[in-house]
Design a protein around this motif. Structure first.
Motif, PDB file in Angstrom:
ATOM      1  N   LYS A   1       5.840  39.759  20.265  1.00 15.23           N
ATOM      2  CA  LYS A   1       5.650  40.349  21.593  1.00 15.23           C
ATOM      3  C   LYS A   1       4.354  41.169  21.584  1.00 15.23           C
ATOM      4  O   LYS A   1       4.124  41.953  20.656  1.00 15.23           O
TER       5      LYS A   1
ATOM      6  N   GLN B   1       3.610  34.710  22.313  1.00 14.65           N
ATOM      7  CA  GLN B   1       4.754  35.608  22.611  1.00 14.65           C
ATOM      8  C   GLN B   1       6.114  34.938  22.404  1.00 14.65           C
ATOM      9  O   GLN B   1       7.145  35.589  22.518  1.00 14.65           O
TER      10      GLN B   1
ATOM     11  N   LYS C   1       9.311  39.058  17.116  1.00 17.88           N
ATOM     12  CA  LYS C   1      10.500  38.832  17.953  1.00 17.88           C
ATOM     13  C   LYS C   1      11.587  38.233  17.068  1.00 17.88           C
ATOM     14  O   LYS C   1      11.280  37.484  16.140  1.00 17.88           O
TER      15      LYS C   1
END
Ligand SMILES: C[S@@+](CC[C@H](N)C(=O)[O-])C[C@H]1O[C@@H](n2cnc3c(N)ncnc32)[C@H](O)[C@@H]1O
Length: 143
Positions: free
Chosen positions: A115, A111, A142
């Motif tokens: 995400k 992450q 991300k």
């Protein structure tokens, strides 16, 4: 999924897997839409930055992730983030509960780059009717 002009880039280090894919592509009239890359097991993908709409890491994380530590998997995920277009997706599919556990442990570090939007569990049956599970992790890049 490919629409009118979409293309697939398929990568593996195993020539026999790529030959099987070439055969399937031919049978399904998709030969012109699949570019095949034979890699040498490195974790760097020979593609340009932000060039890919969606990456499918199907049944591969088990091989990359077969060691006690998850450094190789994270290195690969970092390079997938590099080749992925803005807000685009990575879908990871693994088989078996032991690999699911390893993936779940790796998710916090994954992450950093993607995400997790959703995790899905799909049941399937072997020829002898024994039940098996596939786990799908839907992730978005991300910034
Ligand atoms: C379990 S097989 C799955 C093959 C295919 N994705 C499928 O679902 O049928 C895992 C594949 O990952 C490939 N692989 C593992 N590490 C790799 C790496 N670093 N670079 C390229 N291919 C790799 C192996 O050669 C193997 O064919």
């Amino acid at each position: 999924m490919l629409g009118k002009n979409g293309k697939i880039i398929a990568m593996d280090s195993d020539v026999s897997k790529l030959d099987k894919l070439k055969q399937k592509a031919k049978e399904n009239d998709l030969k012109k839409r699949i570019q095949i890359i034979q890699s040498n097991n490195e974790l760097v993908i020979p593609l340009d930055d932000e060039s890919i709409d969606i990456t499918l890491l199907y049944n591969v994380a088990c091989c990359i992730h077969g060691k006690d530590n998850q450094e190789d998997l994270i290195e690969l995920i970092r390079d997938i983030q590099r080749i992925t277009k803005e807000s685009s997706r990575l879908i990871i599919n693994v088989k078996g509960k032991h690999i699911e556990k390893r993936m779940d442990n790796a998710i916090p570090e994954i992450q950093t780059y993607f995400k997790l939007e959703k995790k899905e569990i799909k049941k399937y049956f072997l020829e002898n009717e024994r039940v098996r599970y596939r786990f799908f992790y839907y992730l978005v890049k991300k910034e």
